[in-house]
Design an enzyme around this catalytic site. Structure first.
Site, PDB file in Angstrom:
ATOM      1  CE  LYS A  27      -6.201   1.980  -0.469  1.00  0.00           C
ATOM      2  NZ  LYS A  27      -6.658   2.064   0.916  1.00  0.00           N
TER       3      LYS A  27
ATOM      4  CE  LYS B 122      -3.484   8.158   6.724  1.00  0.00           C
ATOM      5  NZ  LYS B 122      -4.496   7.086   6.394  1.00  0.00           N
TER       6      LYS B 122
ATOM      7  CE1 TYR C 142     -14.709   3.525  -3.137  1.00  0.00           C
ATOM      8  CE2 TYR C 142     -12.880   3.344  -4.343  1.00  0.00           C
ATOM      9  CZ  TYR C 142     -13.552   3.528  -3.255  1.00  0.00           C
ATOM     10  OH  TYR C 142     -12.778   3.702  -1.967  1.00  0.00           O
TER      11      TYR C 142
ATOM     12  CD  GLU D 137       5.444  -4.020   3.915  1.00  0.00           C
ATOM     13  OE1 GLU D 137       4.743  -5.082   4.422  1.00  0.00           O
ATOM     14  OE2 GLU D 137       5.861  -3.052   4.500  1.00  0.00           O
TER      15      GLU D 137
ATOM     16  CE  LYS E   5      -3.619   2.289   2.515  1.00  0.00           C
ATOM     17  NZ  LYS E   5      -4.348   2.418   3.580  1.00  0.00           N
TER      18      LYS E   5
ATOM     19  CB  SER F   5     -11.543   7.261  -3.855  1.00  0.00           C
ATOM     20  OG  SER F   5     -10.229   7.746  -2.896  1.00  0.00           O
TER      21      SER F   5
ATOM     22  NE  ARG G 107      -5.800   9.749   3.089  1.00  0.00           N
ATOM     23  CZ  ARG G 107      -4.490   9.883   2.932  1.00  0.00           C
ATOM     24  NH1 ARG G 107      -3.989  10.937   3.076  1.00  0.00           N
ATOM     25  NH2 ARG G 107      -3.731   8.809   2.772  1.00  0.00           N
TER      26      ARG G 107
HETATM   27  C1  PBG Z   1      -7.876   3.162   5.316  1.00  0.00           C
HETATM   28  C2  PBG Z   1      -7.995   3.158   3.988  1.00  0.00           C
HETATM   29  C3  PBG Z   1      -7.725   4.184   2.971  1.00  0.00           C
HETATM   30  C4  PBG Z   1      -8.199   3.483   1.979  1.00  0.00           C
HETATM   31  C5  PBG Z   1      -8.603   2.426   2.016  1.00  0.00           C
HETATM   32  N1  PBG Z   1      -8.543   1.986   3.505  1.00  0.00           N
HETATM   33  C6  PBG Z   1      -7.298   5.619   3.304  1.00  0.00           C
HETATM   34  C7  PBG Z   1      -5.857   5.861   3.470  1.00  0.00           C
HETATM   35  O1  PBG Z   1      -4.961   4.948   3.793  1.00  0.00           O
HETATM   36  O2  PBG Z   1      -5.465   7.053   3.709  1.00  0.00           O
HETATM   37  C8  PBG Z   1      -8.310   4.510   0.559  1.00  0.00           C
HETATM   38  C9  PBG Z   1      -9.231   3.619  -0.354  1.00  0.00           C
HETATM   39  C10 PBG Z   1      -9.602   4.749  -1.639  1.00  0.00           C
HETATM   40  O3  PBG Z   1      -8.913   5.913  -1.743  1.00  0.00           O
HETATM   41  O4  PBG Z   1     -10.408   4.210  -2.552  1.00  0.00           O
HETATM   42  N2  PBG Z   1      -6.370   2.913   6.020  1.00  0.00           N
END
Ligand code: PBG
Length: 324
Positions: free
Chosen positions: A248, A217, A313, A233, A195, A274, A205
């Protein structure tokens, strides 16, 4: 004289579909859902046209309409009211909280759907981070206990698969142990393995009001510049007992999907996040691209890169497209 002519295999529609190497199926998809408190609520996410936040009652209608279209797997996410957030994300272990209630209701009404639930502190954290923040630092080992309790609460509510999306070290093994010790050996773990610290999570968010209150992050999510690190990982998650590995975001990381596919026998999932949805939707709505064709092409590219499972989505749009 040209004797080799690759165009022969593109000559007409029947031939093209005969030699087609990859095809999308509705079975490949997991559809994310956003949940809010209240009754009779259905609020569109401004940066994600067509995607809504549902209160539990209207959520059940939405799941029903997806099930009618053939969607069988969902990834629900809760939007937690600000007054219930704290440093330790305590609300995430409340069995009567919004999320466990929603999980129970979905499973009660639709026992055959599969629910993959997100394990991370950010929707419940007053700091908006995926781990406990102490003196500005996201601490790892103390966070594991919170994640274990959260995963257990979700399993008790009826989650089929838990999805740790926090990127803390050791969390897959820790969660596996907590689940097993409590008799949940059938609950799977879909690890957010690779990720990345990405700009493409912005609309998500917005949907959950979960942006970090300070900093970013980057001390836990991966550097977009790295691919070998994804193999580290992946090896750890596999050793710790993950049942699926996830990459991701998806579109800017197709090489990572392929890398994990070529180096693992586990099912590979990819999260078409997203921001990736928002880009295609926005350009489509403006008439700058053909939104439906761009959707199909990007989803296909994720599958071609090696993903067995696509969180998107677009799942419902894709299901509707198949019905046409
Ligand atoms: C939470 C999480 C996030 C997403 C999925 N689980 C946001 C982040 O890590 O800031 C993002 C999913 C998306 O953007 O569609 N940890």
């Amino acid at each position: 004289m040209i004797t080799k002519r690759p165009r022969r295999n593109r000559y007409n529609e029947v031939i093209r579909s005969m030699v087609q190497e990859t095809a999308l199926e509705l079975n490949d998809f997991i559809f994310p859902l956003f949940i809010i408190e209240g009754e009779n609520q259905k609020v569109e996410v401004a940066s994600m046209p067509g995607i809504n936040r549902y209160s539990v009652d209207t959520l059940l209608d939405e799941v029903a309409s997806c099930v009618d279209l053939g969607i069988k797997a969902f990834a629900p996410f809760p939007s937690i009211p600000e007054n219930l957030k704290d440093k330790y994300a305590r609300e995430s272990a409340n069995p009567d909280g919004l999320f466990p209630r929603a999980i129970r209701e979905i499973k009660k009404n639709f026992p055959d759907v599969v629910l993959m639930t997100d394990v991370a502190m950010d929707p419940y954290s007053s700091d908006g981070h995926d781990g406990i923040v102490i003196n500005g630092e996201i601490v790892n080992d103390e966070t594991l206990e919170v994640l274990g309790n959260m995963a257990l609460t979700q399993a008790q509510a009826g989650a089929d698969i838990v999805g740790p999306s926090d990127m803390m070290d050791g969390r897959v093994g820790y969660i596996r142990r907590v689940l097993d010790e409590n008799g949940f050996h059938k609950v799977g773990i879909m690890s957010y393995t690779a990720k990345y610290a990405s700009a493409f999570y912005g609309p998500f968010r917005d949907a959950l009001d979960s942006a970090p209150k300070m900093g970013d992050k980057k001390t836990y999510q991966m550097n977009p510049a790295n691919s070998r690190e994804a193999l580290i990982e992946a090896a750890l998650d596999t050793e710790e007992g993950a049942d699926y590995l996830m990459v991701k975001p998806a579109l800017a990381y197709l090489d990572i999907i392929k890398l994990l596919r070529d180096n693992s026998h586990l099912p590979i999932a990819a999260y078409n996040v997203s921001g990736e949805y928002a880009m295609v939707k926005a350009a489509g709505l403006k008439g700058w691209i053909d939104g439906e064709k761009a959707m199909l092409e990007s989803l296909l590219s994720i599958k071609r890169a090696g993903a067995d499972i696509i969180l998107s989505y677009f799942a419902k749009d894709f299901a509707n497209y198949l019905r046409k």
